[in-house]
Design a protein around this motif. Structure first.
Motif, PDB file in Angstrom:
ATOM      1  N   PRO A  35      -6.874 -65.429  10.095  1.00 35.55           N
ATOM      2  CA  PRO A  35      -8.023 -64.649  10.558  1.00 35.55           C
ATOM      3  C   PRO A  35      -7.960 -63.162  10.192  1.00 35.55           C
ATOM      4  O   PRO A  35      -8.983 -62.481  10.213  1.00 35.55           O
ATOM      5  N   SER A  36      -6.791 -62.662   9.827  1.00 34.06           N
ATOM      6  CA  SER A  36      -6.709 -61.254   9.416  1.00 34.06           C
ATOM      7  C   SER A  36      -7.521 -60.992   8.153  1.00 34.06           C
ATOM      8  O   SER A  36      -7.850 -59.846   7.850  1.00 34.06           O
ATOM      9  N   TYR A  37      -7.826 -62.053   7.394  1.00 36.28           N
ATOM     10  CA  TYR A  37      -8.611 -61.888   6.163  1.00 36.28           C
ATOM     11  C   TYR A  37     -10.118 -62.005   6.400  1.00 36.28           C
ATOM     12  O   TYR A  37     -10.888 -61.987   5.439  1.00 36.28           O
TER      13      TYR A  37
ATOM     14  N   SER B 201      -1.442 -59.549  18.977  1.00 38.93           N
ATOM     15  CA  SER B 201      -1.488 -60.305  17.723  1.00 38.93           C
ATOM     16  C   SER B 201      -1.983 -59.484  16.538  1.00 38.93           C
ATOM     17  O   SER B 201      -2.508 -58.383  16.685  1.00 38.93           O
ATOM     18  N   ASN B 202      -1.848 -60.104  15.403  1.00 38.11           N
ATOM     19  CA  ASN B 202      -2.495 -59.640  14.167  1.00 38.11           C
ATOM     20  C   ASN B 202      -4.017 -59.797  14.302  1.00 38.11           C
ATOM     21  O   ASN B 202      -4.496 -60.407  15.267  1.00 38.11           O
ATOM     22  N   GLY B 203      -4.749 -59.345  13.313  1.00 37.77           N
ATOM     23  CA  GLY B 203      -6.198 -59.515  13.339  1.00 37.77           C
ATOM     24  C   GLY B 203      -6.864 -58.733  12.227  1.00 37.77           C
ATOM     25  O   GLY B 203      -6.223 -57.949  11.536  1.00 37.77           O
ATOM     26  N   PRO B 204      -8.165 -58.953  12.039  1.00 38.28           N
ATOM     27  CA  PRO B 204      -8.865 -58.349  10.915  1.00 38.28           C
ATOM     28  C   PRO B 204      -9.388 -56.936  11.192  1.00 38.28           C
ATOM     29  O   PRO B 204      -9.558 -56.532  12.340  1.00 38.28           O
ATOM     30  N   GLY B 205      -9.680 -56.230  10.108  1.00 35.97           N
ATOM     31  CA  GLY B 205     -10.461 -54.997  10.207  1.00 35.97           C
ATOM     32  C   GLY B 205      -9.682 -53.750  10.587  1.00 35.97           C
ATOM     33  O   GLY B 205      -8.452 -53.733  10.648  1.00 35.97           O
ATOM     34  N   ASP B 206     -10.467 -52.712  10.876  1.00 33.62           N
ATOM     35  CA  ASP B 206      -9.945 -51.385  11.193  1.00 33.62           C
ATOM     36  C   ASP B 206      -9.491 -51.360  12.656  1.00 33.62           C
ATOM     37  O   ASP B 206     -10.286 -51.633  13.557  1.00 33.62           O
TER      38      ASP B 206
ATOM     39  N   ILE C 146       2.433 -57.340  16.421  1.00 34.96           N
ATOM     40  CA  ILE C 146       2.564 -57.590  14.980  1.00 34.96           C
ATOM     41  C   ILE C 146       1.274 -57.179  14.284  1.00 34.96           C
ATOM     42  O   ILE C 146       0.181 -57.560  14.705  1.00 34.96           O
ATOM     43  N   CYS C 147       1.416 -56.406  13.218  1.00 36.53           N
ATOM     44  CA  CYS C 147       0.332 -56.020  12.311  1.00 36.53           C
ATOM     45  C   CYS C 147      -0.807 -55.304  13.047  1.00 36.53           C
ATOM     46  O   CYS C 147      -0.623 -54.169  13.452  1.00 36.53           O
ATOM     47  N   LEU C 148      -1.964 -55.940  13.264  1.00 31.03           N
ATOM     48  CA  LEU C 148      -3.006 -55.227  14.006  1.00 31.03           C
ATOM     49  C   LEU C 148      -2.466 -54.845  15.391  1.00 31.03           C
ATOM     50  O   LEU C 148      -2.744 -53.754  15.895  1.00 31.03           O
ATOM     51  N   GLY C 149      -1.677 -55.728  15.992  1.00 26.81           N
ATOM     52  CA  GLY C 149      -1.087 -55.441  17.307  1.00 26.81           C
ATOM     53  C   GLY C 149      -0.224 -54.187  17.266  1.00 26.81           C
ATOM     54  O   GLY C 149      -0.199 -53.387  18.217  1.00 26.81           O
ATOM     55  N   HIS C 150       0.487 -53.998  16.183  1.00 33.13           N
ATOM     56  CA  HIS C 150       1.332 -52.802  15.980  1.00 33.13           C
ATOM     57  C   HIS C 150       0.450 -51.551  15.878  1.00 33.13           C
ATOM     58  O   HIS C 150       0.732 -50.514  16.491  1.00 33.13           O
ATOM     59  N   GLN C 151      -0.635 -51.672  15.123  1.00 28.87           N
ATOM     60  CA  GLN C 151      -1.538 -50.526  14.966  1.00 28.87           C
ATOM     61  C   GLN C 151      -2.200 -50.178  16.295  1.00 28.87           C
ATOM     62  O   GLN C 151      -2.328 -48.994  16.650  1.00 28.87           O
ATOM     63  N   LEU C 152      -2.591 -51.199  17.053  1.00 28.50           N
ATOM     64  CA  LEU C 152      -3.266 -50.953  18.336  1.00 28.50           C
ATOM     65  C   LEU C 152      -2.309 -50.334  19.351  1.00 28.50           C
ATOM     66  O   LEU C 152      -2.684 -49.434  20.114  1.00 28.50           O
TER      67      LEU C 152
ATOM     68  N   GLN D  18       3.508 -59.618   4.111  1.00 27.11           N
ATOM     69  CA  GLN D  18       2.595 -58.610   4.655  1.00 27.11           C
ATOM     70  C   GLN D  18       1.147 -58.916   4.309  1.00 27.11           C
ATOM     71  O   GLN D  18       0.860 -59.560   3.310  1.00 27.11           O
ATOM     72  N   ASN D  19       0.275 -58.402   5.139  1.00 31.57           N
ATOM     73  CA  ASN D  19      -1.156 -58.538   4.928  1.00 31.57           C
ATOM     74  C   ASN D  19      -1.862 -57.466   5.727  1.00 31.57           C
ATOM     75  O   ASN D  19      -2.269 -57.695   6.850  1.00 31.57           O
ATOM     76  N   HIS D  20      -1.904 -56.273   5.171  1.00 30.61           N
ATOM     77  CA  HIS D  20      -2.627 -55.228   5.911  1.00 30.61           C
ATOM     78  C   HIS D  20      -3.229 -54.192   4.974  1.00 30.61           C
ATOM     79  O   HIS D  20      -2.704 -53.939   3.888  1.00 30.61           O
ATOM     80  N   GLY D  21      -4.346 -53.620   5.430  1.00 29.71           N
ATOM     81  CA  GLY D  21      -5.031 -52.600   4.651  1.00 29.71           C
ATOM     82  C   GLY D  21      -4.971 -51.244   5.337  1.00 29.71           C
ATOM     83  O   GLY D  21      -5.378 -50.237   4.760  1.00 29.71           O
ATOM     84  N   TYR D  22      -4.498 -51.232   6.570  1.00 30.70           N
ATOM     85  CA  TYR D  22      -4.363 -49.988   7.333  1.00 30.70           C
ATOM     86  C   TYR D  22      -2.883 -49.783   7.661  1.00 30.70           C
ATOM     87  O   TYR D  22      -2.098 -50.728   7.575  1.00 30.70           O
ATOM     88  N   ALA D  23      -2.522 -48.577   8.039  1.00 32.79           N
ATOM     89  CA  ALA D  23      -1.124 -48.312   8.384  1.00 32.79           C
ATOM     90  C   ALA D  23      -1.061 -47.218   9.437  1.00 32.79           C
ATOM     91  O   ALA D  23      -2.016 -46.444   9.608  1.00 32.79           O
TER      92      ALA D  23
ATOM     93  N   PHE E 160       4.701 -55.658   9.444  1.00 31.53           N
ATOM     94  CA  PHE E 160       4.829 -56.858   8.602  1.00 31.53           C
ATOM     95  C   PHE E 160       4.779 -58.112   9.482  1.00 31.53           C
ATOM     96  O   PHE E 160       4.639 -58.033  10.705  1.00 31.53           O
ATOM     97  N   HIS E 161       4.902 -59.270   8.810  1.00 29.86           N
ATOM     98  CA  HIS E 161       4.761 -60.547   9.522  1.00 29.86           C
ATOM     99  C   HIS E 161       6.092 -61.285   9.600  1.00 29.86           C
ATOM    100  O   HIS E 161       6.435 -62.036   8.681  1.00 29.86           O
ATOM    101  N   PRO E 162       6.853 -61.104  10.675  1.00 28.13           N
ATOM    102  CA  PRO E 162       8.167 -61.756  10.764  1.00 28.13           C
ATOM    103  C   PRO E 162       8.075 -63.271  10.847  1.00 28.13           C
ATOM    104  O   PRO E 162       9.058 -63.971  10.578  1.00 28.13           O
TER     105      PRO E 162
HETATM  106  N1  LIG Z   1      -2.587 -58.852   9.405  1.00 26.61           N
HETATM  107  C1  LIG Z   1      -3.155 -57.949  10.187  1.00 26.61           C
HETATM  108  O1  LIG Z   1      -3.046 -57.985  11.401  1.00 26.61           O
HETATM  109  C2  LIG Z   1      -4.004 -56.892   9.515  1.00 26.61           C
HETATM  110  C3  LIG Z   1      -4.236 -55.695  10.375  1.00 26.61           C
HETATM  111  C4  LIG Z   1      -5.404 -54.840   9.908  1.00 26.61           C
HETATM  112  N2  LIG Z   1      -6.625 -55.591   9.914  1.00 26.61           N
HETATM  113  C5  LIG Z   1      -5.138 -54.269   8.533  1.00 26.61           C
HETATM  114  O2  LIG Z   1      -5.711 -54.717   7.569  1.00 26.61           O
HETATM  115  O3  LIG Z   1      -4.328 -53.380   8.413  1.00 26.61           O
END
Ligand SMILES: NC(=O)CC[C@H](N)C(=O)O
Length: 521
Positions: A44-46, A377-382, A405-411, A447-452, A490-492
């Protein structure tokens, strides 16, 4: 059937349709994995993105029932060089083209995906459209794309609408696990705990049932077999596109559409830009010096996950980690921003009991489950548009151990006062080197992310950087200086990708163990 990929810059790639006919718009991103296309399609992150695979042959082991990361294909579009016509794998149920067509997902094949990738690396991520309607003016389509604002509410689209439970996974030899007597066997089955109103606000939700009522609930598959089509015989190995030429170099014909070379907008589209013209050898021209990405780790990761799917190397939950010495499994509430199935599986395999809740669930409701820990969790978008989730996480900080993880880390970072930004073209693949700054150990990560997370924004926060990407030094993990909160970009959980970093789930278990010990004393 012919198809075109149109970019917002006005550049047009011609190829053959793959999957459904029609038109799809999205953000074009590339993934460097050699395998794992099914996991990528269903992650769903895509959501909202059209994924270009840099590896030149995709689909060669087909689509199976076990590798789905969610209940459907999530990508907006799929872009490959060559789609395998005769895939073969003992678990295979259908081929890639059939799976995409059944899901109504538009794809394109036969274009030079490595050249497309170089374009994205130069320009940054681009908006694009895949279309099988070549009668329209493609330059006009490009201009419409340029003006288009992609949807922002992606998390709301992919988060669960129902609260559900997952039991710890047990080794195949041991008796099946049950959830409070519900008879839920090991594997990806759930006890549906309650239905929510389905709207994005927490307010309309009825009071959910608690553990005491789980036993009364029926069980359903988390991810029913995708694309099930009773009565349709699948004939693996037989091309479903008779008559489609697979000769190399047939793609890229100019002029099929409405004057692709004519620009009405100077600077955007001036010259005919048709990529993948055949050379004398029949190979498409590839820019010099382009590197073929290494992806061996990815294929090893995929094999491990297939093995575990088959039940032959499934890890037993470690009673030292998944549960305290009293034997009660750690109970984790998962905030679902678009979770990948393998993250749930990784936590189940650690012996955790999971309650998965919609992203809009309030902090109060989450705490009412009396969890040992909370997972983001991870997830899509900004991440910045997920304001409700950020506010909830802020309230949860300090209440329980938290792992993101991933979006969860950013949030988590945003909730604690840090900042995030959009990367030029993101990290998507199975071979990203990451250093744990505390142990100095380097792991190869998926990995699968567009934001950091912006490292320089953390100075005024209680967070410290724990991991960095060795390719570009971006922040890959943080932890709170005092509270039991940590997260990684990243995605462990791998799937696809290497499982070097599974140890992080043990760290989460340790934090929950410490909390239990403190509360017992
Ligand atoms: N895999 C994810 O959780 C991606 C996080 C976020 N949507 C990004 O692209 O950076």
């Amino acid at each position: 059937m012919r198809a075109a990929l149109v970019l917002e810059t006005g550049q047009i790639f011609f190829g053959e349709a793959l999957g459904s006919s029609g038109e799809a718009w999205g953000e074009v991103v590339f993934n460097t994995g050699m395998t794992g296309y099914q996991e990528i399609l269903t992650d769903p992150s895509y959501a909202g993105q059209m994924v270009c695979m840099t590896y030149p042959l995709v689909g060669n082991y087909g689509i199976n029932a076990g590798d789905n990361q969610s209940e459907k294909i999530q990508v907006q579009g799929f872009i490959v060089k060559e789609a395998a016509l005769n895939p073969s794998h003992w678990q295979m149920e259908k081929n890639l083209s059939r799976a995409l067509a059944q899901a109504g997902v538009v794809g394109i094949k036969g274009l030079d995906t490595r050249f497309l990738t170089r374009l994205i690396r130069e320009h940054g991520t681009l908006k694009g459209a895949i279309s099988t309607d070549l009668a329209q003016s493609l330059p006009v389509l490009a201009r419409r794309l340029k003006a288009w604002e992609p949807p922002q509410d992606l998390v709301a689209q992919v988060s669960t609408q129902k609260i559900f439970s997952l039991p710890p996974l047990v080794p195949p030899s041991a008796p099946a696990a049950t959830v409070e007597g519900s008879g839920v066997s090991s594997g990806l089955t759930v006890a549906v705990e309650s239905e929510t109103s389905g709207d994005s606000g927490a307010s309309g939700r009825s009071t959910v049932s608690r553990e005491s009522t789980v036993s009364e609930e029926s069980t359903v598959s988390v991810w029913p077999r995708l694309f099930e089509e009773p009565g349709v015989s699948e004939e693996p190995g037989v091309s479903e596109e008779p008559g489609v030429s697979e000769e190399p170099g047939v793609f890229g014909e100019p002029g099929v559409s409405g004057e692709p070379g004519v620009s009405e907008e100077p600077g955007v589209y001036r010259e005919p830009k048709v990529f993948g013209e055949p050379t004398a050898s029949g190979e498409s021209a590839l820019p010099q010096g382009s590197k073929v990405p290494s992806g061996l780790e990815s294929s090893l990761g995929a094999m491990a996950s297939l093995g575990s799917e088959a039940g032959d190397d499934r890890k037993a939950p470690d009673p030292e980690l998944g549960a305290d010495p009293g034997g009660e499994p750690f109970h984790v509430v998962v905030m679902d921003f678009g979770i990948k199935g393998n993250i749930l599986r990784a936590m189940q395999e650690k012996g955790f009991r999971l309650t998965v809740v919609p992203y809009s669930t309030s902090a109060e409701e989450i705490l009412s489950f009396a969890p040992d820990g909370i997972f983001l969790s991870n997830g899509p978008g900004d991440p910045k548009v997920v304001t409700q989730g950020i506010a909830t996480i802020r309230q949860l900080c300090g209440q329980r151990p938290i792992f993101g993880i991933c979006l969860g880390h950013q949030l988590l970072t945003l909730a604690l006062g840090g900042d995030t930004y959009k990367l030029k073209f993101g990290h998507r693949g199975g071979n990203q080197p990451v250093q744990d700054l505390l142990s100095e150990k380097v792991t190869i990560t998926s990995q699968n992310h567009g934001y950091a997370v912006a490292g320089e924004s953390l100075g005024s926060t209680p967070l410290q950087v724990t991991h960095r990407n060795l390719n570009d030094q971006t922040v890959e993990g943080v932890r709170h200086r005092e509270l039991p909160l940590f997260s990684v970009q990243f995605h462990p959980e791998a799937g696809p990708g290497p499982s070097d970093s599974l140890y992080l789930f043990d760290k989460f278990a340790e934090l929950m163990q410490q909390r239990r010990a403190q509360h017992a004393s």
